[in-house]
Enzyme design. Structure first.
Site, PDB file in Angstrom:
ATOM      1  N   ASN A 180     -11.746  -4.523 -19.324  1.00  0.00           N
ATOM      2  CA  ASN A 180     -11.039  -5.431 -20.226  1.00  0.00           C
ATOM      3  C   ASN A 180     -10.548  -6.596 -19.377  1.00  0.00           C
ATOM      4  O   ASN A 180      -9.541  -6.481 -18.667  1.00  0.00           O
ATOM      5  CB  ASN A 180      -9.866  -4.710 -20.896  1.00  0.00           C
ATOM      6  N   ARG A 228     -14.882  -5.024 -23.245  1.00  0.00           N
ATOM      7  CA  ARG A 228     -14.229  -5.469 -24.466  1.00  0.00           C
ATOM      8  C   ARG A 228     -14.505  -6.958 -24.644  1.00  0.00           C
ATOM      9  O   ARG A 228     -14.216  -7.768 -23.769  1.00  0.00           O
ATOM     10  CB  ARG A 228     -12.726  -5.238 -24.392  1.00  0.00           C
ATOM     11  N   HIS A 269      -8.800  -6.703 -33.102  1.00  0.00           N
ATOM     12  CA  HIS A 269      -8.216  -5.397 -32.768  1.00  0.00           C
ATOM     13  C   HIS A 269      -9.055  -4.243 -33.311  1.00  0.00           C
ATOM     14  O   HIS A 269      -8.559  -3.133 -33.507  1.00  0.00           O
ATOM     15  CB  HIS A 269      -6.767  -5.281 -33.291  1.00  0.00           C
ATOM     16  N   LEU A 303       0.646  -3.618 -33.303  1.00  0.00           N
ATOM     17  CA  LEU A 303       1.713  -4.565 -33.000  1.00  0.00           C
ATOM     18  C   LEU A 303       1.922  -4.646 -31.492  1.00  0.00           C
ATOM     19  O   LEU A 303       2.283  -3.663 -30.842  1.00  0.00           O
ATOM     20  CB  LEU A 303       3.025  -4.123 -33.679  1.00  0.00           C
ATOM     21  N   GLY A 304       1.648  -5.812 -30.943  1.00  0.00           N
ATOM     22  CA  GLY A 304       1.855  -6.070 -29.531  1.00  0.00           C
ATOM     23  C   GLY A 304       2.070  -7.553 -29.357  1.00  0.00           C
ATOM     24  O   GLY A 304       2.477  -8.247 -30.292  1.00  0.00           O
ATOM     25  N   ARG A 355       2.159 -16.516 -30.577  1.00  0.00           N
ATOM     26  CA  ARG A 355       1.295 -17.146 -31.574  1.00  0.00           C
ATOM     27  C   ARG A 355       1.995 -17.217 -32.931  1.00  0.00           C
ATOM     28  O   ARG A 355       2.689 -16.284 -33.327  1.00  0.00           O
ATOM     29  CB  ARG A 355      -0.016 -16.384 -31.707  1.00  0.00           C
ATOM     30  N   GLY A 412       4.310  -1.425 -31.558  1.00  0.00           N
ATOM     31  CA  GLY A 412       4.206  -0.365 -32.549  1.00  0.00           C
ATOM     32  C   GLY A 412       4.503   1.003 -31.970  1.00  0.00           C
ATOM     33  O   GLY A 412       5.105   1.858 -32.629  1.00  0.00           O
ATOM     34  N   GLU A 452      -8.223   1.745 -26.490  1.00  0.00           N
ATOM     35  CA  GLU A 452      -9.446   0.976 -26.671  1.00  0.00           C
ATOM     36  C   GLU A 452     -10.473   1.300 -25.595  1.00  0.00           C
ATOM     37  O   GLU A 452     -11.686   1.287 -25.858  1.00  0.00           O
ATOM     38  CB  GLU A 452      -9.112  -0.515 -26.659  1.00  0.00           C
TER      39      GLU A 452
END
Length: 396
Positions: free
Chosen positions: A10, A89, A177, A201-202, A233, A323, A372
């Protein structure tokens, strides 16, 4: 070769994270994890871990290629097997890439064409791919797209209310995601519940409505900048606001991009994108409290909308850094949703349990750690096995 040694990569703008797995047809065994932070700066450092050993070292001015070399050296020092496949990823696959794919020169060229759709993410992913190919071109490389999970989203959700020519050109809601959503769904049983809402949620945040295993709507859109507010963002805005900033305030494209992606969200409202810091400050700082209130409200409002889209909900999942770790945001996100059959048990929520719904809740509520890397390893190993069986010989 039913067993594969899959390396999940990643690549971020200033970091390279990895995880090494031994993968067979039924499971994935974690062998090693690591990250190299602050790439291409004098402060670059590597943090490498196995079940039996760890290593932290300075790597001044390391780039993606040298960082990857350090990871491979660590595998050898730890007497771990050499990777047989590398999975990457890749945030955006556009309309052409709707499933994991073997990487070749044509695919890399296609990914470079998608950079304008995810300028914060795609250049780093491409650099990671090129670094892995340069390190050892004999190892198969596989791209795993965050957008692929949403590829079958119905047109009513995927299409923006614009003329047909834009949709035909690929201007649509792609969603992101997807690897996280795929992992969450895999943890809910086989088959999973029919109606699921997952809130990832991150620092990047989105919510997804999933019906019978398929994404039917999600908050992020053409780019990862859309949807609910995030760490830095803005998420969705009145498009007229952007026109106003251009015409009345003289903002150019670079200024708008900086505002929407780096100066907005929790940071723009509360002064920091660090949610833990905002929670600490909230009693003394009205802006910090407002940022938390707005974030929780936007998640709650979206959950409510997706209950309507699904015609009810059987399971709600919180994942991602916020989250997983913020009981306060989970509480804010579920507040008042008991009228929809979603009822949180505050004691379970605060205690860090995986299941946090009350006994009266018609909807089960879970907190799941995102993985992930494991999903990437699964896909990469599957494609490598297919190649070894002689069924897929060409890289895209």
């Amino acid at each position: 070769m039913s067993e594969q040694i899959a390396l999940s990569l990643n690549a971020g703008s200033s970091s390279l994270k990895f995880a090494l797995f031994r993968v067979d047809s039924e499971s994935e065994e974690s062998l090693a994890t690591g990250s190299i932070e602050r790439l291409e700066t004098p402060e670059a450092r590597a943090h490498l871990r196995t079940a039996r050993a760890s290593k932290d070292l300075a790597l001044p001015n390391a780039n993606a290629e040298s960082a990857l070399r350090v990871a491979f050296e660590f595998f050898a020092e730890s007497e771990l097997p050499r990777p047989t496949v590398v999975g990457h990823r890749v945030v955006h696959g556009g309309s052409a890439h709707t499933a994991p794919a073997r990487i070749g020169s044509a695919l890399i060229a296609s990914l470079k064409g998608l950079v304008p759709l995810a300028p914060l993410h795609m250049p780093a992913a491409i650099s990671g791919i090129e670094a892995a190919l340069a390190h050892d071109p004999s190892i198969p490389q596989v791209a795993c797209f965050d957008t692929a999970f949403h590829a079958r989203m119905p047109e009513r959700a995927a299409r923006f209310p614009l003329p047909e020519r834009f949709y035909s050109e690929g201007i649509r809601r792609y969603g992101f995601h997807g690897l996280s959503y795929e992992y969450a769904l895999s943890m809910l049983g086989d088959p999973p519940p029919a109606r699921v809402i997952v809130a990832h949620l991150g620092n990047g945040a989105s919510v997804c409505a999933i019906e019978n295993g398929c994404s039917i709507d999600t908050t992020m859109g053409l780019t990862p900048s859309g949807g609910i507010m995030m760490g830095t963002r803005a998420g969705d805005l009145d498009p007229g606001l952007l026109l106003y900033l251009q015409r009345a305030k003289g903002y150019d494209i670079a200024q708008l991009e900086a505002l929407l992606n780096h100066e907005a969200g929790l940071a723009g409202v509360g002064g920091s994108s660090d949610l833990r810091l905002l929670e600490t400050r909230k009693s003394d700082d009205a802006h910090a409290g407002l940022a938390l209130e707005m974030f929780g409200y936007q998640v709650r409002k979206t959950i409510g909308a997706y209950v309507a889209a699904l015609g009810g909900v059987d399971c709600l999942v919180f994942t991602g850094g916020i989250g997983e770790h913020s009981a306060e945001i989970r509480s804010r996100a579920c507040r008042g949703l008991d009228v929809m059959g979603i009822e949180l048990d505050e004691e379970l929520n605060e205690s860090g349990e995986a299941a946090i719904h009350s006994k009266r809740s018609a909807c089960r509520i879970f907190v799941l750690e995102s993985d992930e890397d494991r999903v990437i390893a699964r896909h990469a190993a599957r494609i490598a096995r297919t190649d070894c069986a002689g069924l897929t010989l060409a890289a895209v």
